[in-house]
Design a protein around this motif. Sequence first.
Motif, PDB file in Angstrom:
ATOM      1  N   VAL A 163       0.799  -1.219   0.000  1.00  0.00           N
ATOM      2  CA  VAL A 163       0.000   0.000   0.000  1.00  0.00           C
ATOM      3  C   VAL A 163       0.840   1.281   0.000  1.00  0.00           C
ATOM      4  CG1 VAL A 163      -0.211   0.365   2.497  1.00  0.00           C
ATOM      5  CG2 VAL A 163      -2.182   0.814   0.988  1.00  0.00           C
ATOM      6  N   TRP A 164       2.129   1.145  -0.140  1.00  0.00           N
ATOM      7  CA  TRP A 164       3.017   2.275   0.125  1.00  0.00           C
ATOM      8  C   TRP A 164       2.758   3.467  -0.798  1.00  0.00           C
ATOM      9  CZ3 TRP A 164       4.283   0.956   4.597  1.00  0.00           C
ATOM     10  CH2 TRP A 164       4.568  -0.376   4.909  1.00  0.00           C
ATOM     11  N   ARG A 165       2.532   3.228  -2.061  1.00  0.00           N
ATOM     12  CA  ARG A 165       2.318   4.361  -2.960  1.00  0.00           C
ATOM     13  C   ARG A 165       1.016   5.099  -2.613  1.00  0.00           C
ATOM     14  NH1 ARG A 165       4.662   6.161  -7.516  1.00  0.00           N
ATOM     15  NH2 ARG A 165       3.414   7.572  -8.808  1.00  0.00           N
ATOM     16  N   ASN A 166      -0.048   4.341  -2.358  1.00  0.00           N
ATOM     17  CA  ASN A 166      -1.300   4.994  -1.980  1.00  0.00           C
ATOM     18  C   ASN A 166      -1.152   5.752  -0.664  1.00  0.00           C
ATOM     19  OD1 ASN A 166      -2.779   4.300  -4.219  1.00  0.00           O
ATOM     20  ND2 ASN A 166      -3.841   2.574  -3.253  1.00  0.00           N
ATOM     21  N   LEU A 167      -0.342   5.222   0.235  1.00  0.00           N
ATOM     22  CA  LEU A 167      -0.113   5.917   1.498  1.00  0.00           C
ATOM     23  C   LEU A 167       0.621   7.239   1.245  1.00  0.00           C
ATOM     24  CD1 LEU A 167      -0.523   5.723   4.526  1.00  0.00           C
ATOM     25  CD2 LEU A 167       1.661   4.510   4.687  1.00  0.00           C
ATOM     26  N   ALA A 168       1.538   7.232   0.301  1.00  0.00           N
ATOM     27  CA  ALA A 168       2.226   8.470  -0.053  1.00  0.00           C
ATOM     28  C   ALA A 168       1.253   9.473  -0.672  1.00  0.00           C
ATOM     29  CB  ALA A 168       3.374   8.173  -1.021  1.00  0.00           C
ATOM     30  N   LEU A 169       0.340   8.990  -1.530  1.00  0.00           N
ATOM     31  CA  LEU A 169      -0.650   9.878  -2.139  1.00  0.00           C
ATOM     32  C   LEU A 169      -1.561  10.480  -1.068  1.00  0.00           C
ATOM     33  CD1 LEU A 169      -1.703   7.714  -5.237  1.00  0.00           C
ATOM     34  CD2 LEU A 169      -0.110   9.640  -5.197  1.00  0.00           C
ATOM     35  N   ALA A 170      -1.992   9.645  -0.130  1.00  0.00           N
ATOM     36  CA  ALA A 170      -2.841  10.150   0.956  1.00  0.00           C
ATOM     37  C   ALA A 170      -2.104  11.161   1.813  1.00  0.00           C
ATOM     38  CB  ALA A 170      -3.329   8.976   1.810  1.00  0.00           C
ATOM     39  N   SER A 171      -0.816  10.954   2.008  1.00  0.00           N
ATOM     40  CA  SER A 171      -0.029  11.901   2.805  1.00  0.00           C
ATOM     41  C   SER A 171       0.071  13.250   2.100  1.00  0.00           C
ATOM     42  CB  SER A 171       1.374  11.329   3.053  1.00  0.00           C
ATOM     43  OG  SER A 171       1.297  10.129   3.807  1.00  0.00           O
ATOM     44  N   LEU A 172       0.147  13.231   0.783  1.00  0.00           N
ATOM     45  CA  LEU A 172       0.199  14.494   0.027  1.00  0.00           C
ATOM     46  C   LEU A 172      -1.091  15.296   0.198  1.00  0.00           C
ATOM     47  CD1 LEU A 172       1.924  13.489  -3.337  1.00  0.00           C
ATOM     48  CD2 LEU A 172       2.759  15.141  -1.645  1.00  0.00           C
ATOM     49  N   VAL A 173      -2.247  14.645   0.048  1.00  0.00           N
ATOM     50  CA  VAL A 173      -3.488  15.410   0.190  1.00  0.00           C
ATOM     51  C   VAL A 173      -3.704  15.821   1.642  1.00  0.00           C
ATOM     52  CG1 VAL A 173      -4.660  14.586  -1.886  1.00  0.00           C
ATOM     53  CG2 VAL A 173      -4.819  13.234   0.213  1.00  0.00           C
ATOM     54  N   ARG A 174      -3.182  15.050   2.583  1.00  0.00           N
ATOM     55  CA  ARG A 174      -3.252  15.472   3.992  1.00  0.00           C
ATOM     56  C   ARG A 174      -2.362  16.682   4.211  1.00  0.00           C
ATOM     57  NH1 ARG A 174      -3.852  17.595   7.916  1.00  0.00           N
ATOM     58  NH2 ARG A 174      -4.071  16.809  10.063  1.00  0.00           N
ATOM     59  N   ALA A 175      -1.174  16.686   3.625  1.00  0.00           N
ATOM     60  CA  ALA A 175      -0.261  17.828   3.773  1.00  0.00           C
ATOM     61  C   ALA A 175      -0.842  19.088   3.143  1.00  0.00           C
ATOM     62  CB  ALA A 175       1.090  17.504   3.133  1.00  0.00           C
ATOM     63  N   ASN A 176      -1.637  18.937   2.094  1.00  0.00           N
ATOM     64  CA  ASN A 176      -2.268  20.086   1.429  1.00  0.00           C
ATOM     65  C   ASN A 176      -3.570  20.520   2.095  1.00  0.00           C
ATOM     66  OD1 ASN A 176      -0.278  20.309  -0.525  1.00  0.00           O
ATOM     67  ND2 ASN A 176      -1.330  18.954  -1.968  1.00  0.00           N
ATOM     68  N   GLY A 177      -3.955  19.830   3.157  1.00  0.00           N
ATOM     69  CA  GLY A 177      -5.182  20.199   3.869  1.00  0.00           C
ATOM     70  C   GLY A 177      -6.452  19.763   3.173  1.00  0.00           C
ATOM     71  N   ILE A 178      -6.343  18.852   2.198  1.00  0.00           N
ATOM     72  CA  ILE A 178      -7.525  18.387   1.476  1.00  0.00           C
ATOM     73  C   ILE A 178      -8.312  17.387   2.309  1.00  0.00           C
ATOM     74  CG2 ILE A 178      -8.345  17.250  -0.623  1.00  0.00           C
ATOM     75  CD1 ILE A 178      -7.169  20.033  -1.077  1.00  0.00           C
ATOM     76  N   ILE A 179      -7.603  16.505   3.023  1.00  0.00           N
ATOM     77  CA  ILE A 179      -8.265  15.622   3.978  1.00  0.00           C
ATOM     78  C   ILE A 179      -7.774  15.997   5.366  1.00  0.00           C
ATOM     79  CG2 ILE A 179      -8.448  13.765   2.272  1.00  0.00           C
ATOM     80  CD1 ILE A 179      -6.236  12.269   3.755  1.00  0.00           C
ATOM     81  N   SER A 180      -8.613  15.693   6.372  1.00  0.00           N
ATOM     82  CA  SER A 180      -8.261  16.108   7.727  1.00  0.00           C
ATOM     83  C   SER A 180      -7.853  14.935   8.620  1.00  0.00           C
ATOM     84  CB  SER A 180      -9.443  16.849   8.374  1.00  0.00           C
ATOM     85  OG  SER A 180     -10.608  16.035   8.370  1.00  0.00           O
ATOM     86  N   GLY A 181      -8.252  13.714   8.275  1.00  0.00           N
ATOM     87  CA  GLY A 181      -7.912  12.564   9.102  1.00  0.00           C
ATOM     88  C   GLY A 181      -6.534  12.033   8.775  1.00  0.00           C
ATOM     89  N   SER A 182      -6.201  10.902   9.378  1.00  0.00           N
ATOM     90  CA  SER A 182      -4.877  10.332   9.146  1.00  0.00           C
ATOM     91  C   SER A 182      -4.814   9.649   7.788  1.00  0.00           C
ATOM     92  CB  SER A 182      -4.530   9.327  10.246  1.00  0.00           C
ATOM     93  OG  SER A 182      -5.180   8.087  10.017  1.00  0.00           O
ATOM     94  N   PRO A 183      -3.702   9.752   7.073  1.00  0.00           N
ATOM     95  CA  PRO A 183      -3.552   9.052   5.789  1.00  0.00           C
ATOM     96  C   PRO A 183      -3.737   7.543   5.917  1.00  0.00           C
ATOM     97  CG  PRO A 183      -1.822  10.693   6.067  1.00  0.00           C
ATOM     98  CD  PRO A 183      -2.545  10.614   7.377  1.00  0.00           C
ATOM     99  N   GLU A 184      -3.283   6.971   7.024  1.00  0.00           N
ATOM    100  CA  GLU A 184      -3.403   5.523   7.211  1.00  0.00           C
ATOM    101  C   GLU A 184      -4.875   5.093   7.239  1.00  0.00           C
ATOM    102  OE1 GLU A 184       0.481   6.907   8.753  1.00  0.00           O
ATOM    103  OE2 GLU A 184      -1.609   7.520   9.087  1.00  0.00           O
ATOM    104  N   GLU A 185      -5.710   5.844   7.947  1.00  0.00           N
ATOM    105  CA  GLU A 185      -7.134   5.509   7.997  1.00  0.00           C
ATOM    106  C   GLU A 185      -7.772   5.643   6.623  1.00  0.00           C
ATOM    107  OE1 GLU A 185      -9.227   7.734  10.900  1.00  0.00           O
ATOM    108  OE2 GLU A 185      -8.193   6.825  12.617  1.00  0.00           O
ATOM    109  N   ALA A 186      -7.427   6.708   5.903  1.00  0.00           N
ATOM    110  CA  ALA A 186      -8.005   6.923   4.574  1.00  0.00           C
ATOM    111  C   ALA A 186      -7.653   5.776   3.630  1.00  0.00           C
ATOM    112  CB  ALA A 186      -7.522   8.251   4.008  1.00  0.00           C
ATOM    113  N   VAL A 187      -6.406   5.335   3.678  1.00  0.00           N
ATOM    114  CA  VAL A 187      -5.969   4.268   2.772  1.00  0.00           C
ATOM    115  C   VAL A 187      -6.593   2.934   3.157  1.00  0.00           C
ATOM    116  CG1 VAL A 187      -3.970   2.935   2.024  1.00  0.00           C
ATOM    117  CG2 VAL A 187      -3.855   5.426   2.087  1.00  0.00           C
ATOM    118  N   ARG A 188      -6.691   2.650   4.444  1.00  0.00           N
ATOM    119  CA  ARG A 188      -7.328   1.399   4.854  1.00  0.00           C
ATOM    120  C   ARG A 188      -8.785   1.359   4.395  1.00  0.00           C
ATOM    121  NH1 ARG A 188      -4.345   1.792   9.744  1.00  0.00           N
ATOM    122  NH2 ARG A 188      -6.098   2.910  10.699  1.00  0.00           N
ATOM    123  N   GLY A 189      -9.492   2.451   4.619  1.00  0.00           N
ATOM    124  CA  GLY A 189     -10.893   2.492   4.209  1.00  0.00           C
ATOM    125  C   GLY A 189     -11.053   2.358   2.710  1.00  0.00           C
TER     126      GLY A 189
END
Length: 419
Positions: A163-189
């Motif tokens: 899942v590493w690439r998707n986790l990196a993508l989720a971290s980018l949108v989290r860093a940009n303030g697009i999502i507010s929760g943890s990247p790990e939770e977003a990717v698992r869901g």
Amino acid sequence: MHSPVGEYLQQILSECAADDGAVADYIPELAAADPDHLAVALCTPDGTLYSAGDAERRFTIQSISKPFAYALALRDHGIDAVLEKVGVEPSGDAFNEISLEERTGRPENPMINIGAITTHTLVGPADLDEDARTARVIEGLGAFAGRELAVDEDVFASEMSEVWRNLALASLVRANGIISGSPEEAVRGYTRQCAALVDVRDLAVMGMTLARGGTNPLTGEQVVPEEVARQVLSVMTSCGMYDAAGDWLSAVGIPAKSGVAGGILGALPGQVGAGTFSPRLDRFGNSVRGVRVFERLSRDMNLHLMRIPEPSLEVIGRRERTLRGRRLVVLQGAMDFASAEMALRHFERIDPSEGDVVVDIGMVSTLNDVGRRMLHEGLARLAADGHRVIVVDPHGRLGDLGGGRVPYIARVVPDREGM
């Protein structure tokens, strides 16, 4: 009589069975899939299902879940709120690329991974926990399919191990303030969402639910509002097949979404929902044989979205005549903008000196909102010209004429020959 549709589908499969392409090998469970599976299903607007091949074989929905999670987010928060987080422009990139707008940092569209991960987090209220949000998504996918869907836990675990690439993508949108929760939770869901199990008949029903404006043809449930279904179909048309979207729109012309397990879903508004399954993929991540099957369906059955409709030259039926001192106008066929405009031009030619005008819409097969509004206005203007207007509407398609405020328009449901 036995319908030939099923036999036609079987013939298509036999003619599209060449074995080029390769299974998705970057996910261990998908790499072990039987590459020879091949199936197709169609669902009509009234819920009739046709299928051929390995139609009972279940597989994980993967990225085909993306338009439906997007629909649920739109239903829960509205189009404007979702657009603040996820755009609608084709990226021209592969499904797992970093496709972010330079100015806003939001993902280009909800059909690529970085947009779909974001969309998953937008389903339901903002304060839902991870398990509740994921359950809401899976339940929503089931509402589109018309049955409860299970999750393939082995595929879920297999995907989570890579899942590493998707986790990196989720971290980018989290860093940009697009999502507010943890990247790990977003990717698992999101990953669990992709591991929902379907077959081609499910895909066909899900496609038809979108194609019917959000109403499931089997259950009758209005899963999402009509404007949400329209928005989803629009984005599927331009973005659903990744960087092969242009070729797909040109050759097939059916709003669609593919998944790396080998499924393809198509939804042609008002006509058909379709699903195919074949695990061998092309370089874009789309099923090779599934693409061939859709190309055949589009070509053989004239299902292209840009198909030029037959001109509405027979809007006015041949039965128009003067009947017992009344002008009788019989309308027929599908009544949309083009045909209603022709009817209005015909009304224009009725001389104000003529007496009663009988407008018979019993032969009108369909009447959309635009056609209905245009006919209402035309009837009101005939009445304003001094005609006593009588509407023969045996199926009640016109609805309330003038909201009860136009007493000079009357609706009757007589025997036509006995008027």
